[in-house]
Design a protein around this motif. Structure first.
Motif, PDB file in Angstrom:
ATOM      1  N   GLU A  82       0.830  -1.212   0.000  1.00 17.16           N
ATOM      2  CA  GLU A  82       0.000   0.000   0.000  1.00 17.16           C
ATOM      3  C   GLU A  82       0.866   1.264   0.000  1.00 17.16           C
ATOM      4  N   VAL A  83       1.933   1.249   0.779  1.00 16.81           N
ATOM      5  CA  VAL A  83       2.830   2.399   0.865  1.00 16.81           C
ATOM      6  C   VAL A  83       3.676   2.535  -0.404  1.00 16.81           C
ATOM      7  N   ALA A  84       4.118   1.417  -0.947  1.00 15.55           N
ATOM      8  CA  ALA A  84       4.991   1.447  -2.129  1.00 15.55           C
ATOM      9  C   ALA A  84       4.254   1.867  -3.397  1.00 15.55           C
ATOM     10  N   LEU A  85       3.017   1.445  -3.548  1.00 12.15           N
ATOM     11  CA  LEU A  85       2.290   1.674  -4.804  1.00 12.15           C
ATOM     12  C   LEU A  85       2.364   3.103  -5.332  1.00 12.15           C
ATOM     13  N   PRO A  86       2.002   4.096  -4.554  1.00 11.84           N
ATOM     14  CA  PRO A  86       2.042   5.456  -5.115  1.00 11.84           C
ATOM     15  C   PRO A  86       3.453   6.019  -5.266  1.00 11.84           C
ATOM     16  N   ARG A  87       4.457   5.303  -4.750  1.00 14.74           N
ATOM     17  CA  ARG A  87       5.830   5.813  -4.775  1.00 14.74           C
ATOM     18  C   ARG A  87       6.769   4.957  -5.613  1.00 14.74           C
ATOM     19  N   LEU A  88       6.259   4.043  -6.407  1.00 14.57           N
ATOM     20  CA  LEU A  88       7.125   3.117  -7.138  1.00 14.57           C
ATOM     21  C   LEU A  88       8.100   3.816  -8.081  1.00 14.57           C
ATOM     22  N   ASP A  89       7.778   5.022  -8.511  1.00 13.82           N
ATOM     23  CA  ASP A  89       8.711   5.740  -9.375  1.00 13.82           C
ATOM     24  C   ASP A  89       9.978   6.155  -8.619  1.00 13.82           C
ATOM     25  N   GLU A  90       9.970   6.084  -7.274  1.00 18.01           N
ATOM     26  CA  GLU A  90      11.140   6.378  -6.456  1.00 18.01           C
ATOM     27  C   GLU A  90      12.073   5.172  -6.321  1.00 18.01           C
ATOM     28  N   PHE A  91      11.603   3.994  -6.704  1.00 21.63           N
ATOM     29  CA  PHE A  91      12.350   2.757  -6.511  1.00 21.63           C
ATOM     30  C   PHE A  91      13.301   2.532  -7.687  1.00 21.63           C
ATOM     31  N   ASN A  92      14.567   2.263  -7.383  1.00 15.97           N
ATOM     32  CA  ASN A  92      15.496   1.929  -8.459  1.00 15.97           C
ATOM     33  C   ASN A  92      15.283   0.470  -8.862  1.00 15.97           C
ATOM     34  N   SER A  93      15.991   0.022  -9.860  1.00  6.16           N
ATOM     35  CA  SER A  93      15.757  -1.324 -10.376  1.00  6.16           C
ATOM     36  C   SER A  93      16.054  -2.400  -9.331  1.00  6.16           C
ATOM     37  N   GLN A  94      17.063  -2.189  -8.496  1.00  9.14           N
ATOM     38  CA  GLN A  94      17.377  -3.176  -7.448  1.00  9.14           C
ATOM     39  C   GLN A  94      16.248  -3.258  -6.427  1.00  9.14           C
ATOM     40  N   ALA A  95      15.719  -2.127  -6.013  1.00  7.60           N
ATOM     41  CA  ALA A  95      14.621  -2.117  -5.044  1.00  7.60           C
ATOM     42  C   ALA A  95      13.370  -2.781  -5.633  1.00  7.60           C
ATOM     43  N   LEU A  96      13.077  -2.502  -6.911  1.00  7.18           N
ATOM     44  CA  LEU A  96      11.933  -3.156  -7.565  1.00  7.18           C
ATOM     45  C   LEU A  96      12.130  -4.671  -7.617  1.00  7.18           C
ATOM     46  N   ALA A  97      13.349  -5.086  -7.951  1.00  9.59           N
ATOM     47  CA  ALA A  97      13.646  -6.524  -8.012  1.00  9.59           C
ATOM     48  C   ALA A  97      13.519  -7.161  -6.633  1.00  9.59           C
ATOM     49  N   ASN A  98      13.996  -6.482  -5.598  1.00 15.52           N
ATOM     50  CA  ASN A  98      13.900  -7.020  -4.238  1.00 15.52           C
ATOM     51  C   ASN A  98      12.454  -7.185  -3.793  1.00 15.52           C
ATOM     52  N   ILE A  99      11.635  -6.195  -4.110  1.00 14.96           N
ATOM     53  CA  ILE A  99      10.215  -6.289  -3.733  1.00 14.96           C
ATOM     54  C   ILE A  99       9.545  -7.421  -4.504  1.00 14.96           C
ATOM     55  N   ALA A 100       9.767  -7.467  -5.787  1.00 16.77           N
ATOM     56  CA  ALA A 100       9.143  -8.524  -6.600  1.00 16.77           C
ATOM     57  C   ALA A 100       9.568  -9.902  -6.101  1.00 16.77           C
ATOM     58  N   TRP A 101      10.862 -10.079  -5.833  1.00 16.84           N
ATOM     59  CA  TRP A 101      11.355 -11.363  -5.346  1.00 16.84           C
ATOM     60  C   TRP A 101      10.735 -11.707  -4.003  1.00 16.84           C
ATOM     61  N   ALA A 102      10.674 -10.725  -3.099  1.00 15.15           N
ATOM     62  CA  ALA A 102      10.137 -10.975  -1.751  1.00 15.15           C
ATOM     63  C   ALA A 102       8.692 -11.454  -1.819  1.00 15.15           C
ATOM     64  N   TYR A 103       7.867 -10.742  -2.550  1.00 14.38           N
ATOM     65  CA  TYR A 103       6.448 -11.115  -2.627  1.00 14.38           C
ATOM     66  C   TYR A 103       6.279 -12.464  -3.324  1.00 14.38           C
ATOM     67  N   ALA A 104       7.016 -12.672  -4.382  1.00 11.89           N
ATOM     68  CA  ALA A 104       6.905 -13.939  -5.111  1.00 11.89           C
ATOM     69  C   ALA A 104       7.420 -15.106  -4.279  1.00 11.89           C
ATOM     70  N   SER A 105       8.514 -14.913  -3.575  1.00 12.84           N
ATOM     71  CA  SER A 105       9.120 -16.037  -2.854  1.00 12.84           C
ATOM     72  C   SER A 105       8.285 -16.502  -1.674  1.00 12.84           C
ATOM     73  N   VAL A 106       7.509 -15.608  -1.072  1.00 15.55           N
ATOM     74  CA  VAL A 106       6.654 -16.039   0.042  1.00 15.55           C
ATOM     75  C   VAL A 106       5.215 -16.273  -0.412  1.00 15.55           C
ATOM     76  N   GLY A 107       4.950 -16.074  -1.705  1.00 10.82           N
ATOM     77  CA  GLY A 107       3.618 -16.311  -2.237  1.00 10.82           C
ATOM     78  C   GLY A 107       2.586 -15.301  -1.775  1.00 10.82           C
ATOM     79  N   HIS A 108       3.041 -14.086  -1.529  1.00 14.37           N
ATOM     80  CA  HIS A 108       2.109 -13.029  -1.096  1.00 14.37           C
ATOM     81  C   HIS A 108       1.609 -12.280  -2.333  1.00 14.37           C
ATOM     82  N   SER A 109       0.350 -12.374  -2.576  1.00 14.80           N
ATOM     83  CA  SER A 109      -0.237 -11.783  -3.773  1.00 14.80           C
ATOM     84  C   SER A 109      -0.444 -10.278  -3.615  1.00 14.80           C
ATOM     85  N   SER A 110      -0.036  -9.552  -4.620  1.00 17.08           N
ATOM     86  CA  SER A 110      -0.279  -8.119  -4.676  1.00 17.08           C
ATOM     87  C   SER A 110      -0.323  -7.698  -6.139  1.00 17.08           C
ATOM     88  N   PRO A 111      -1.403  -8.064  -6.840  1.00 20.56           N
ATOM     89  CA  PRO A 111      -1.481  -7.790  -8.282  1.00 20.56           C
ATOM     90  C   PRO A 111      -1.273  -6.325  -8.647  1.00 20.56           C
TER      91      PRO A 111
END
Length: 121
Positions: A82-111
């Motif tokens: 919820e906090v990241a969504l409106p601010r994703l343009d502030e995330f560099n590619s590493q931060a985006l990759a870390n978030i994507a990996w984290a959610y995917a690896s624990v199976g937490h859905s956030s379409p």
């Protein structure tokens, strides 16, 4: 053992940590593969308490750390998205990759988070 002392200190004072402190401690514990449930519970509470104050790297590193040790508190992952969504343009590619990996690896859905991340990547 220095880790047991550190974990005891986390349990005692995590609610006083700054967002950067919370993120850094979570990263350190995850990197060292420490899985103390009480310490992670306190860190999760500390993160939730001031999650709106995390910068993009801190937020990404925090969810990465929780996922790395297989700890995925739904409330924390929901609020981080919820906090990241409106601010994703502030995330560099590493931060985006870390978030994507984290959610995917624990199976937490956030379409919405994944859709928006794909747009800004």
């Amino acid at each position: 053992d220095v880790w047991k002392v550190l974990e005891a200190e986390i349990i005692r004072s995590a609610e006083c940590f700054t967002p950067m402190g919370t993120s850094n401690v979570a990263w350190a514990l995850a990197t060292a593969k420490r899985s103390s449930p009480a310490a992670w519970n306190k860190l999760g509470g500390a993160a939730l308490h001031n999650i709106h104050e995390f910068n993009s790297q801190g937020l990404a590193n925090t969810v990465w750390a929780f996922a790395t040790v297989g700890n995925s508190p739904h409330q924390l992952f929901d609020k981080a998205a919820e906090v990241a969504l409106p601010r994703l343009d502030e995330f560099n590619s590493q931060a985006l990759a870390n978030i994507a990996w984290a959610y995917a690896s624990v199976g937490h859905s956030s379409p919405q988070l994944f859709d928006k991340a794909a747009e800004v990547a």
